[in-house]
Design a protein around this motif. Structure first.
Motif, PDB file in Angstrom:
ATOM      1  N   LEU A  29       7.540  20.211  42.875  1.00 40.92           N
ATOM      2  CA  LEU A  29       7.246  18.860  42.389  1.00 40.92           C
ATOM      3  C   LEU A  29       7.661  17.746  43.348  1.00 40.92           C
ATOM      4  N   PRO A  30       8.870  17.786  43.939  1.00 45.80           N
ATOM      5  CA  PRO A  30       9.200  16.695  44.872  1.00 45.80           C
ATOM      6  C   PRO A  30       8.217  16.614  46.035  1.00 45.80           C
ATOM      7  N   PHE A  31       7.791  17.761  46.562  1.00 53.11           N
ATOM      8  CA  PHE A  31       6.853  17.724  47.677  1.00 53.11           C
ATOM      9  C   PHE A  31       5.489  17.200  47.228  1.00 53.11           C
ATOM     10  N   LEU A  32       5.056  17.573  46.019  1.00 53.19           N
ATOM     11  CA  LEU A  32       3.781  17.067  45.505  1.00 53.19           C
ATOM     12  C   LEU A  32       3.847  15.552  45.288  1.00 53.19           C
ATOM     13  N   ARG A  33       4.962  15.082  44.745  1.00 55.19           N
ATOM     14  CA  ARG A  33       5.130  13.630  44.582  1.00 55.19           C
ATOM     15  C   ARG A  33       5.196  12.945  45.942  1.00 55.19           C
ATOM     16  N   PHE A  34       5.872  13.603  46.908  1.00 55.52           N
ATOM     17  CA  PHE A  34       5.957  13.072  48.259  1.00 55.52           C
ATOM     18  C   PHE A  34       4.561  12.932  48.870  1.00 55.52           C
ATOM     19  N   LEU A  35       3.715  13.937  48.648  1.00 58.47           N
ATOM     20  CA  LEU A  35       2.347  13.877  49.164  1.00 58.47           C
ATOM     21  C   LEU A  35       1.546  12.770  48.487  1.00 58.47           C
ATOM     22  N   LEU A  36       1.761  12.575  47.196  1.00 65.22           N
ATOM     23  CA  LEU A  36       1.073  11.503  46.473  1.00 65.22           C
ATOM     24  C   LEU A  36       1.469  10.137  47.030  1.00 65.22           C
ATOM     25  N   VAL A  37       2.762   9.949  47.238  1.00 72.01           N
ATOM     26  CA  VAL A  37       3.234   8.713  47.859  1.00 72.01           C
ATOM     27  C   VAL A  37       2.662   8.619  49.276  1.00 72.01           C
ATOM     28  N   GLY A  38       2.571   9.757  49.945  1.00 72.37           N
ATOM     29  CA  GLY A  38       2.040   9.801  51.302  1.00 72.37           C
ATOM     30  C   GLY A  38       0.589   9.369  51.385  1.00 72.37           C
ATOM     31  N   VAL A  39      -0.187   9.655  50.346  1.00 73.44           N
ATOM     32  CA  VAL A  39      -1.589   9.200  50.338  1.00 73.44           C
ATOM     33  C   VAL A  39      -1.620   7.675  50.380  1.00 73.44           C
ATOM     34  N   LEU A  40      -0.795   7.056  49.566  1.00 72.30           N
ATOM     35  CA  LEU A  40      -0.728   5.594  49.573  1.00 72.30           C
ATOM     36  C   LEU A  40      -0.233   5.092  50.928  1.00 72.30           C
ATOM     37  N   ASN A  41       0.821   5.731  51.458  1.00 68.98           N
ATOM     38  CA  ASN A  41       1.337   5.343  52.767  1.00 68.98           C
ATOM     39  C   ASN A  41       0.292   5.525  53.862  1.00 68.98           C
ATOM     40  N   THR A  42      -0.536   6.552  53.717  1.00 66.09           N
ATOM     41  CA  THR A  42      -1.580   6.797  54.712  1.00 66.09           C
ATOM     42  C   THR A  42      -2.574   5.655  54.732  1.00 66.09           C
ATOM     43  N   PHE A  43      -3.007   5.222  53.557  1.00 58.96           N
ATOM     44  CA  PHE A  43      -3.941   4.098  53.502  1.00 58.96           C
ATOM     45  C   PHE A  43      -3.329   2.851  54.121  1.00 58.96           C
ATOM     46  N   ILE A  44      -2.061   2.643  53.852  1.00 57.77           N
ATOM     47  CA  ILE A  44      -1.402   1.434  54.362  1.00 57.77           C
ATOM     48  C   ILE A  44      -1.051   1.591  55.844  1.00 57.77           C
ATOM     49  N   GLY A  45      -0.244   2.605  56.164  1.00 53.58           N
ATOM     50  CA  GLY A  45       0.264   2.766  57.529  1.00 53.58           C
ATOM     51  C   GLY A  45      -0.799   3.143  58.542  1.00 53.58           C
ATOM     52  N   MET A  46      -1.531   4.224  58.265  1.00 53.95           N
ATOM     53  CA  MET A  46      -2.537   4.665  59.223  1.00 53.95           C
ATOM     54  C   MET A  46      -3.701   3.684  59.286  1.00 53.95           C
ATOM     55  N   GLY A  47      -4.040   3.110  58.152  1.00 55.38           N
ATOM     56  CA  GLY A  47      -5.087   2.094  58.158  1.00 55.38           C
ATOM     57  C   GLY A  47      -4.719   0.940  59.071  1.00 55.38           C
ATOM     58  N   LEU A  48      -3.463   0.508  58.984  1.00 56.07           N
ATOM     59  CA  LEU A  48      -2.991  -0.567  59.852  1.00 56.07           C
ATOM     60  C   LEU A  48      -2.969  -0.114  61.312  1.00 56.07           C
ATOM     61  N   MET A  49      -2.513   1.133  61.569  1.00 59.32           N
ATOM     62  CA  MET A  49      -2.498   1.653  62.943  1.00 59.32           C
ATOM     63  C   MET A  49      -3.890   1.605  63.563  1.00 59.32           C
ATOM     64  N   LEU A  50      -4.867   2.129  62.821  1.00 62.98           N
ATOM     65  CA  LEU A  50      -6.235   2.183  63.347  1.00 62.98           C
ATOM     66  C   LEU A  50      -6.835   0.791  63.503  1.00 62.98           C
ATOM     67  N   LEU A  51      -6.526  -0.102  62.570  1.00 61.28           N
ATOM     68  CA  LEU A  51      -7.002  -1.481  62.679  1.00 61.28           C
ATOM     69  C   LEU A  51      -6.415  -2.155  63.921  1.00 61.28           C
ATOM     70  N   LEU A  52      -5.110  -1.985  64.122  1.00 60.37           N
ATOM     71  CA  LEU A  52      -4.466  -2.616  65.272  1.00 60.37           C
ATOM     72  C   LEU A  52      -4.937  -2.005  66.593  1.00 60.37           C
ATOM     73  N   LYS A  53      -5.072  -0.673  66.619  1.00 64.13           N
ATOM     74  CA  LYS A  53      -5.482   0.022  67.853  1.00 64.13           C
ATOM     75  C   LYS A  53      -6.947  -0.246  68.180  1.00 64.13           C
TER      76      LYS A  53
END
Length: 164
Positions: A29-53
């Protein structure tokens, strides 16, 4: 009626299996919740990375560090409460979190950048994606794994000192 067919006797044969499955699921469960939070972080963090790059033409290191910093801020708040349900004080957890995030970042993105440079030197040309973008995606995968274990084992680890 035979002894093995008494009402409820069938439950005893599956009870160890149910316990085994329950323990495995609870541990996941902690890893599954971590992945769920990671999906949100991916949209925010990686989206920003790709936008900036790609959109603002920042360098690889500027784009990945900025995007990762923004994603990590969201990650700390969500992982503290939702993923690990930690009672570790914010200031204690935040300092450990920053250390783990920076270590995970530099290991993950340096490794992915080096690996993609080796792809380039091996004359493997990928027409559909720039090598820096491949490094960003690969680094994000490595980062997710190293960051999870760092947070679970170091940042949000609760002291299990019980007086019972």
């Amino acid at each position: 009626m035979s002894q093995s067919l008494k009402h409820g006797s069938y439950l005893r044969t599956t009870n160890p299996l149910n316990k085994w499955i329950g323990i495995r699921f609870t541990n996941c469960l902690p890893f599954l919740r971590f992945l769920l939070v990671g999906v949100l972080n991916t949209f925010i963090g990686m989206g920003l990375m790709l936008l900036l790059k790609n959109g603002l033409e920042w360098s690889y290191w500027q784009a990945t560090f900025t995007g990762n910093t923004v994603g990590a801020s969201v990650s700390f708040l969500l992982n503290r409460r939702f993923t690990f349900r930690s009672q570790v004080p914010i200031m204690v957890g935040a300092s450990k979190f920053i250390f783990i995030v920076l270590a995970s970042y530099f290991v993950s993105f340096s490794l992915s950048h080096s690996l993609t440079k080796m792809l380039n030197s091996a004359d493997i040309y990928l027409r559909f994606m720039d090598l820096d973008n491949i490094a960003i995606f690969l680094g994000s995968i490595i980062y997710t794994i190293t960051n999870f274990f760092g947070q679970k084992l170091f940042v949000f680890k609760e002291n299990k000192n019980c007086s019972s």
